[in-house]
Scaffold this motif. Structure first.
Motif, PDB file in Angstrom:
ATOM      1  N   SER A   1      41.546  46.501  49.117  1.00  0.00           N
ATOM      2  CA  SER A   1      40.603  45.532  48.617  1.00  0.00           C
ATOM      3  C   SER A   1      39.109  45.845  48.838  1.00  0.00           C
ATOM      4  CB  SER A   1      40.770  43.758  48.843  1.00  0.00           C
ATOM      5  OG  SER A   1      40.262  43.778  50.412  1.00  0.00           O
ATOM      6  N   GLY A   2      38.079  45.823  47.728  1.00  0.00           N
ATOM      7  CA  GLY A   2      36.883  46.105  48.034  1.00  0.00           C
ATOM      8  C   GLY A   2      35.938  45.504  47.144  1.00  0.00           C
ATOM      9  N   HIS A   3      34.711  45.805  47.011  1.00  0.00           N
ATOM     10  CA  HIS A   3      33.764  45.107  46.463  1.00  0.00           C
ATOM     11  C   HIS A   3      33.005  46.164  45.277  1.00  0.00           C
ATOM     12  CE1 HIS A   3      31.090  46.098  49.861  1.00  0.00           C
ATOM     13  NE2 HIS A   3      30.132  46.472  48.803  1.00  0.00           N
ATOM     14  N   ILE A   4      32.718  45.872  43.978  1.00  0.00           N
ATOM     15  CA  ILE A   4      31.993  46.892  42.911  1.00  0.00           C
ATOM     16  C   ILE A   4      30.684  47.222  43.664  1.00  0.00           C
ATOM     17  CG2 ILE A   4      31.257  47.022  40.814  1.00  0.00           C
ATOM     18  CD1 ILE A   4      33.465  45.137  40.009  1.00  0.00           C
ATOM     19  N   ASP A   5      30.355  48.616  43.594  1.00  0.00           N
ATOM     20  CA  ASP A   5      29.190  49.215  43.798  1.00  0.00           C
ATOM     21  C   ASP A   5      28.489  49.317  42.543  1.00  0.00           C
ATOM     22  OD1 ASP A   5      29.366  49.038  46.802  1.00  0.00           O
ATOM     23  OD2 ASP A   5      29.718  51.050  46.871  1.00  0.00           O
ATOM     24  N   SER A   6      29.075  50.085  41.715  1.00  0.00           N
ATOM     25  CA  SER A   6      28.572  50.240  40.474  1.00  0.00           C
ATOM     26  C   SER A   6      29.691  50.202  39.140  1.00  0.00           C
ATOM     27  CB  SER A   6      27.930  51.589  40.614  1.00  0.00           C
ATOM     28  OG  SER A   6      28.950  52.701  40.542  1.00  0.00           O
ATOM     29  N   LEU A   7      29.071  49.889  38.082  1.00  0.00           N
ATOM     30  CA  LEU A   7      30.120  49.732  36.771  1.00  0.00           C
ATOM     31  C   LEU A   7      29.640  50.811  36.045  1.00  0.00           C
ATOM     32  CD1 LEU A   7      29.851  45.829  36.300  1.00  0.00           C
ATOM     33  CD2 LEU A   7      32.009  46.857  37.121  1.00  0.00           C
ATOM     34  N   GLY A   8      30.773  51.460  35.311  1.00  0.00           N
ATOM     35  CA  GLY A   8      30.283  52.290  34.350  1.00  0.00           C
ATOM     36  C   GLY A   8      30.075  51.563  32.954  1.00  0.00           C
ATOM     37  N   ALA A   9      29.483  52.402  32.107  1.00  0.00           N
ATOM     38  CA  ALA A   9      29.023  51.815  30.708  1.00  0.00           C
ATOM     39  C   ALA A   9      30.295  51.288  30.153  1.00  0.00           C
ATOM     40  CB  ALA A   9      28.592  52.826  29.896  1.00  0.00           C
ATOM     41  N   GLY A  10      30.319  50.022  29.468  1.00  0.00           N
ATOM     42  CA  GLY A  10      31.118  49.374  28.956  1.00  0.00           C
ATOM     43  C   GLY A  10      31.965  48.604  29.742  1.00  0.00           C
ATOM     44  N   VAL A  11      31.955  48.280  30.930  1.00  0.00           N
ATOM     45  CA  VAL A  11      32.909  47.631  31.914  1.00  0.00           C
ATOM     46  C   VAL A  11      32.126  46.182  32.218  1.00  0.00           C
ATOM     47  CG1 VAL A  11      34.020  47.428  34.115  1.00  0.00           C
ATOM     48  CG2 VAL A  11      33.840  49.520  33.198  1.00  0.00           C
ATOM     49  N   LYS A  12      32.885  45.183  31.539  1.00  0.00           N
ATOM     50  CA  LYS A  12      32.049  43.888  31.474  1.00  0.00           C
ATOM     51  C   LYS A  12      33.361  42.739  32.204  1.00  0.00           C
ATOM     52  CE  LYS A  12      29.353  44.649  27.611  1.00  0.00           C
ATOM     53  NZ  LYS A  12      28.236  44.796  28.350  1.00  0.00           N
ATOM     54  N   THR A  13      34.475  43.270  31.903  1.00  0.00           N
ATOM     55  CA  THR A  13      35.688  42.484  32.535  1.00  0.00           C
ATOM     56  C   THR A  13      36.466  43.261  33.288  1.00  0.00           C
ATOM     57  OG1 THR A  13      37.173  42.590  30.695  1.00  0.00           O
ATOM     58  CG2 THR A  13      35.371  40.847  30.612  1.00  0.00           C
ATOM     59  N   ASP A  14      37.550  42.458  34.180  1.00  0.00           N
ATOM     60  CA  ASP A  14      38.815  43.153  34.689  1.00  0.00           C
ATOM     61  C   ASP A  14      39.724  43.219  33.659  1.00  0.00           C
ATOM     62  OD1 ASP A  14      40.048  40.846  34.568  1.00  0.00           O
ATOM     63  OD2 ASP A  14      40.138  40.346  36.524  1.00  0.00           O
ATOM     64  N   TRP A  15      41.073  43.565  33.992  1.00  0.00           N
ATOM     65  CA  TRP A  15      41.914  43.880  32.907  1.00  0.00           C
ATOM     66  C   TRP A  15      42.408  42.573  32.432  1.00  0.00           C
ATOM     67  CZ3 TRP A  15      44.285  48.572  30.571  1.00  0.00           C
ATOM     68  CH2 TRP A  15      43.502  49.515  30.863  1.00  0.00           C
ATOM     69  N   ALA A  16      42.489  41.392  33.004  1.00  0.00           N
ATOM     70  CA  ALA A  16      42.753  40.177  32.577  1.00  0.00           C
ATOM     71  C   ALA A  16      41.735  39.324  31.833  1.00  0.00           C
ATOM     72  CB  ALA A  16      43.290  39.455  33.701  1.00  0.00           C
ATOM     73  N   GLY A  17      40.506  39.984  31.517  1.00  0.00           N
ATOM     74  CA  GLY A  17      39.497  39.402  30.749  1.00  0.00           C
ATOM     75  C   GLY A  17      38.528  38.638  31.474  1.00  0.00           C
ATOM     76  N   VAL A  18      38.631  38.734  32.865  1.00  0.00           N
ATOM     77  CA  VAL A  18      37.764  37.975  33.710  1.00  0.00           C
ATOM     78  C   VAL A  18      36.490  38.711  34.139  1.00  0.00           C
ATOM     79  CG1 VAL A  18      37.416  36.911  36.191  1.00  0.00           C
ATOM     80  CG2 VAL A  18      39.681  36.960  34.963  1.00  0.00           C
ATOM     81  N   PRO A  19      35.257  38.179  33.597  1.00  0.00           N
ATOM     82  CA  PRO A  19      33.922  38.922  33.810  1.00  0.00           C
ATOM     83  C   PRO A  19      33.807  39.200  35.293  1.00  0.00           C
ATOM     84  CG  PRO A  19      33.587  36.769  32.397  1.00  0.00           C
ATOM     85  CD  PRO A  19      34.969  36.751  33.091  1.00  0.00           C
ATOM     86  N   VAL A  20      33.327  40.467  35.409  1.00  0.00           N
ATOM     87  CA  VAL A  20      32.826  41.130  36.616  1.00  0.00           C
ATOM     88  C   VAL A  20      31.473  41.618  36.545  1.00  0.00           C
ATOM     89  CG1 VAL A  20      35.252  41.750  37.198  1.00  0.00           C
ATOM     90  CG2 VAL A  20      33.845  43.587  35.991  1.00  0.00           C
ATOM     91  N   LYS A  21      31.105  41.771  37.849  1.00  0.00           N
ATOM     92  CA  LYS A  21      29.806  42.430  38.171  1.00  0.00           C
ATOM     93  C   LYS A  21      29.597  43.094  39.619  1.00  0.00           C
ATOM     94  CE  LYS A  21      27.948  38.040  40.114  1.00  0.00           C
ATOM     95  NZ  LYS A  21      29.570  37.635  40.592  1.00  0.00           N
ATOM     96  N   VAL A  22      28.518  43.868  39.851  1.00  0.00           N
ATOM     97  CA  VAL A  22      28.346  44.636  40.857  1.00  0.00           C
ATOM     98  C   VAL A  22      28.429  43.487  41.905  1.00  0.00           C
ATOM     99  CG1 VAL A  22      26.769  45.905  42.430  1.00  0.00           C
ATOM    100  CG2 VAL A  22      26.809  46.354  39.845  1.00  0.00           C
ATOM    101  N   GLY A  23      29.092  43.753  43.085  1.00  0.00           N
ATOM    102  CA  GLY A  23      29.442  42.868  44.229  1.00  0.00           C
ATOM    103  C   GLY A  23      30.531  42.119  44.416  1.00  0.00           C
ATOM    104  N   ASP A  24      31.148  41.808  43.042  1.00  0.00           N
ATOM    105  CA  ASP A  24      32.536  41.163  43.027  1.00  0.00           C
ATOM    106  C   ASP A  24      33.521  42.105  43.810  1.00  0.00           C
ATOM    107  OD1 ASP A  24      31.466  39.039  41.487  1.00  0.00           O
ATOM    108  OD2 ASP A  24      32.301  39.836  39.594  1.00  0.00           O
TER     109      ASP A  24
END
Length: 360
Positions: free
Chosen positions: A62-85
């Motif tokens: 398990s881990g937390h998001i440091d940086s999101l690449g362009a176009g990444v707004k949700t996980d693969w179930a459609g749940v919104p994600v942001k840096v730190g999640d």
């Protein structure tokens, strides 16, 4: 920013390599590892059963998001994600195009992609015995539910997801009996899932600590191999408990003799799930007639369809207080002491070891 990643060059040896942490690719993620676990696969790696030229250990995390690449707004179930999640990634990629993927068995993808063979290969951080992990654009990942701690979420991938898929493939139903051979991490997860769906659960192991944990994770009865050293004694006890033999047997002990026990302990017309034996060097002599005359269904399982990680995280969220998940990881070590964690896991002195990467 620098990061470290482990490499096992030979049996019972480990080394750490340092690299610059890359930026996230479009469609991908750079994550900081908060916890990674010693799974049975890493024990096989540690013993030198995989990787003629060495291997990168670690896939449960398990881990937390440091940086999101362009176009990444949700996980693969459609749940919104942001840096730190907090996230849990599936540790491989599937093609979604081969004959198995298009028929729903992504676990058997013929073009499955794993990590690199050596950390020198960019993007370096493709295994989880590390400070960071790269989630590729085509790689599934899921946001961790708020009520599931990192120490628990880390084992959803692969231990829990794999046995969840295994029990579904074997069609374990309400009122049936499941016999679990091996009460380590995979076995405990399987017991909890089976109990939650109304099955009767029996566990066999030779370590007292594991048998105690089996009872806490849903086992109705346990059989200690120390007290039943001969197969005939174990079979007699199983027959007493089942008034016959179980409907489904799950082998997660990871030794060839357990596979043979599984064949002999599954009822006529029953189902045997083989998960634990993953080393090509470990073999058994088998009379095929044992399978023929018992009309057995043998189901081999390695990995799982990626969406089973989401199912596992949801199960953990729903049952977090029913089973003692917070205590499943019974020993944690800093990443720098990975060798100690692997040694203790190989000797079965602990149920599940967690590694916590140190921060500079």
């Amino acid at each position: 920013m620098k990061g470290r990643v482990a490499f096992i060059p030979a049996a019972h040896q480990i080394e750490f390599h340092e690299y610059d942490v890359p930026t996230a690719q479009p469609g991908g993620i750079v994550a900081t590892v908060t916890q990674t676990n010693v799974c049975g696969s890493e024990v096989h790696m540690w013993k030198g059963e995989f990787g003629r030229r060495g291997i990168m250990p670690g896939h449960e995390m398990s881990g937390h998001i440091d940086s999101l690449g362009a176009g990444v707004k949700t996980d693969w179930a459609g749940v919104p994600v942001k840096v730190g999640d907090r996230i849990a990634p599936v540790y491989y990629t599937v093609c979604n195009r081969c004959v198995n993927c298009v028929t729903g068995n992504h676990a058997a993808c013929t073009a499955k992609g794993m990590g690199m063979r050596h950390p020198d290969e960019p993007p370096h951080f493709t295994a989880t015995f590390a400070t960071h992990y790269i989630v590729k654009p085509e790689q599934h990942f899921y946001r961790v539910p708020d009520n599931v701690p990192d120490s628990i979420a880390s084992s959803a991938n692969c231990a829990m997801s794999q046995v969840y898929w295994s029990l579904d493939r074997a069609r374990l139903a309400y009122g049936e009996t499941l016999l679990v051979l091996g009460a380590g991490g995979l076995g405990l997860h399987a017991m909890a899932i089976a109990k939650a769906r109304g099955a009767r659960v029996i566990a066999i192991d030779g370590v007292e600590l594991r048998l105690r944990e089996a009872k806490r994770f849903g086992a109705d009865d346990t059989i200690d191999m120390s007290d039943h050293a001969e197969f005939e004694a174990r079979e007699k006890r199983v027959r007493e408990l089942c008034n016959g033999l179980p409907d489904v047997v799950l082998e997660v002990a990871g030794v060839p003799n357990a596979f043979m026990d599984g064949i002999r302990l599954t009822r006529n017309g029953g189902r045997l799930i083989e998960v634990g034996n993953i080393s090509p060097k470990l073999t058994v002599e088998l009379a095929p007639s044992l399978i023929t005359f018992k009309s057995l269904e043998i189901i081999g399982v390695a990995t799982y369809p990626p969406h089973y990680l989401k199912k596992s995280l949801d199960f953990l969220s729903a049952h977090i207080d029913r089973f003692p998940y917070r205590e499943m990881c019974d020993a944690t070590f800093p990443l720098s002491r990975a060798a100690e964690a692997l040694d203790k896991s190989e000797r079965r002195e602990i149920t599940r070891a967690g590694l916590i990467p140190e921060r500079d």
